[in-house]
Design a protein around this motif. Structure first.
Motif, PDB file in Angstrom:
ATOM      1  N   PRO A 181       0.816  -1.220   0.000  1.00  9.02           N
ATOM      2  CA  PRO A 181       0.000   0.000   0.000  1.00  9.02           C
ATOM      3  C   PRO A 181       0.848   1.268   0.000  1.00  9.02           C
ATOM      4  N   THR A 182       1.432   1.604  -1.147  1.00 12.93           N
ATOM      5  CA  THR A 182       2.301   2.774  -1.268  1.00 12.93           C
ATOM      6  C   THR A 182       1.596   4.033  -0.749  1.00 12.93           C
ATOM      7  N   PRO A 183       2.269   4.890   0.053  1.00 18.29           N
ATOM      8  CA  PRO A 183       3.679   4.801   0.454  1.00 18.29           C
ATOM      9  C   PRO A 183       3.892   3.752   1.540  1.00 18.29           C
ATOM     10  N   TRP A 184       4.950   2.987   1.389  1.00 18.78           N
ATOM     11  CA  TRP A 184       5.188   1.853   2.294  1.00 18.78           C
ATOM     12  C   TRP A 184       6.631   1.413   2.164  1.00 18.78           C
ATOM     13  N   GLU A 185       7.307   1.270   3.296  1.00 19.77           N
ATOM     14  CA  GLU A 185       8.665   0.734   3.327  1.00 19.77           C
ATOM     15  C   GLU A 185       8.751  -0.344   4.397  1.00 19.77           C
ATOM     16  N   GLY A 186       7.726  -1.187   4.426  1.00 22.36           N
ATOM     17  CA  GLY A 186       7.616  -2.180   5.490  1.00 22.36           C
ATOM     18  C   GLY A 186       7.069  -1.578   6.768  1.00 22.36           C
ATOM     19  N   TRP A 187       6.777  -0.294   6.719  1.00 24.64           N
ATOM     20  CA  TRP A 187       6.188   0.439   7.837  1.00 24.64           C
ATOM     21  C   TRP A 187       5.668   1.756   7.271  1.00 24.64           C
ATOM     22  N   SER A 188       4.911   2.488   8.056  1.00 26.11           N
ATOM     23  CA  SER A 188       4.528   3.841   7.684  1.00 26.11           C
ATOM     24  C   SER A 188       4.055   4.575   8.931  1.00 26.11           C
ATOM     25  N   GLY A 189       4.142   5.893   8.902  1.00 25.84           N
ATOM     26  CA  GLY A 189       3.671   6.663  10.041  1.00 25.84           C
ATOM     27  C   GLY A 189       4.385   7.985  10.215  1.00 25.84           C
ATOM     28  N   HIS A 190       3.881   8.770  11.143  1.00 27.13           N
ATOM     29  CA  HIS A 190       4.466  10.068  11.483  1.00 27.13           C
ATOM     30  C   HIS A 190       5.282   9.919  12.771  1.00 27.13           C
ATOM     31  N   VAL A 191       6.521   9.514  12.638  1.00 24.21           N
ATOM     32  CA  VAL A 191       7.365   9.295  13.812  1.00 24.21           C
ATOM     33  C   VAL A 191       7.636  10.599  14.549  1.00 24.21           C
ATOM     34  N   SER A 192       7.577  11.702  13.839  1.00 22.46           N
ATOM     35  CA  SER A 192       7.863  12.997  14.460  1.00 22.46           C
ATOM     36  C   SER A 192       6.828  13.377  15.514  1.00 22.46           C
ATOM     37  N   LEU A 193       5.704  12.668  15.569  1.00 24.96           N
ATOM     38  CA  LEU A 193       4.686  12.950  16.579  1.00 24.96           C
ATOM     39  C   LEU A 193       5.082  12.443  17.964  1.00 24.96           C
ATOM     40  N   VAL A 194       6.077  11.592  18.033  1.00 19.20           N
ATOM     41  CA  VAL A 194       6.512  11.029  19.320  1.00 19.20           C
ATOM     42  C   VAL A 194       7.160  12.116  20.164  1.00 19.20           C
ATOM     43  N   ARG A 195       6.764  12.199  21.427  1.00 16.92           N
ATOM     44  CA  ARG A 195       7.314  13.160  22.367  1.00 16.92           C
ATOM     45  C   ARG A 195       8.018  12.429  23.509  1.00 16.92           C
ATOM     46  N   ASP A 196       8.719  13.175  24.331  1.00 20.73           N
ATOM     47  CA  ASP A 196       9.484  12.572  25.424  1.00 20.73           C
ATOM     48  C   ASP A 196       8.611  11.777  26.384  1.00 20.73           C
TER      49      ASP A 196
END
Length: 271
Positions: free
Chosen positions: A210-225
């Motif tokens: 399901p492009t976009p796809w690299e074996g994973w997908s997501g907004h990693v930048s949303l992760v906070r401390d």
């Protein structure tokens, strides 16, 4: 007995008393699968084992026996080609889990909690549970850690962008809650997941890639401390509530021992 006893450390002589004194058995089920460059291959195992242990840490928690985690299961075709992934054929995984669950029930446990960390296990674990419950008196509860926090709550935690999904901010935060040293946030850029279908109807959509796809997908930048501790605490609390409600409910009756009627042969007359 309160808390969890590690089944791998119980001697044969002590085993009958441990089983007799336990309220339930706990089986973590995960996978060994690529989750992107930022997460460990054992992410699902870390989450399944982590939450399987975490809910029982609360004061007054029931006593249980923790079985070794199931590490190798079926994985989607979308992740199977990616580095490090080990997938088991679905029919093998189903047979294996059916035998494991029946073995736990046969050991004397009427209640078995399966804590699952891998989306593709949901149907297979349920099918195994259905098979075992038709053969032995038992109550089998499947808890998928990723369903313990609602989509509305993950929106409150991470904002309006999609945070759920394979390797996304929600799952990444879960791993950070248990094994922060196993996560490398700098290794992955945001890979916005493909939008869901514009329909309110529930559906299951399986696609090759399901492009976009690299074996994973997501907004990693949303992760906070504080994302990891918050996800860990909230999901573990929900799991404790679920287990408490389950243990308060009565056990089922034994499956029927009445033989099923023989099927009629074609053309057999009535009367």
């Amino acid at each position: 007995m309160g808390g969890l006893i590690d089944a791998t450390r119980v001697t044969g002589a002590a085993w009958p008393d441990v089983v007799a004194g336990a309220d339930l058995a706990v089986l973590p089920v995960g996978a060994f699968e690529w989750h992107g460059p930022h997460l460990p291959l054992g992410a699902d195992l870390l989450l399944a084992d982590g939450f399987a242990r975490e809910w029982a840490e609360a004061p007054g928690a029931p006593g249980g026996v923790l079985y070794p985690s199931v590490a190798y299961t079926a994985v989607p075709g979308q992740t199977r080609p990616w580095p490090g992934t080990i997938g088991v054929r679905p029919e093998v995984a189903l047979s294996y889990l059916s035998d494991v669950l029946e073995g736990i029930v046969a050991a004397g446990f009427r209640r078995v909690l399966v804590v699952n960390g891998h989306d593709a296990n949901m149907s297979i674990v349920r099918a195994a549970m259905e098979w075992v419950s038709g053969r032995r008196r038992c109550s089998l509860l499947l808890a998928n850690w990723f369903q313990l926090i609602t989509p509305e709550e993950t929106t409150e935690l991470f904002g309006p962008l999609t945070s759920r999904g394979h390797g996304g901010a929600y799952e990444t935060s879960g791993v950070l809650g248990f094994a922060p040293d196993a996560v490398d946030l700098a290794a992955a850029r945001d890979l916005p997941p493909r939008p869901k279908l514009p329909t309110p109807s529930p559906y299951v959509l399986i696609e090759s890639r399901p492009t976009p796809w690299e074996g994973w997908s997501g907004h990693v930048s949303l992760v906070r401390d504080d994302s990891g501790p918050r996800v860990r605490e909230l999901a573990a609390r929900r799991l404790r509530e679920l287990v408490d409600a389950w243990l308060a409910a009565p056990l089922p009756d034994a499956p029927t021992s009445d033989p099923l009627p023989e099927p009629r042969t074609t053309g057999e007359a009535d009367g």
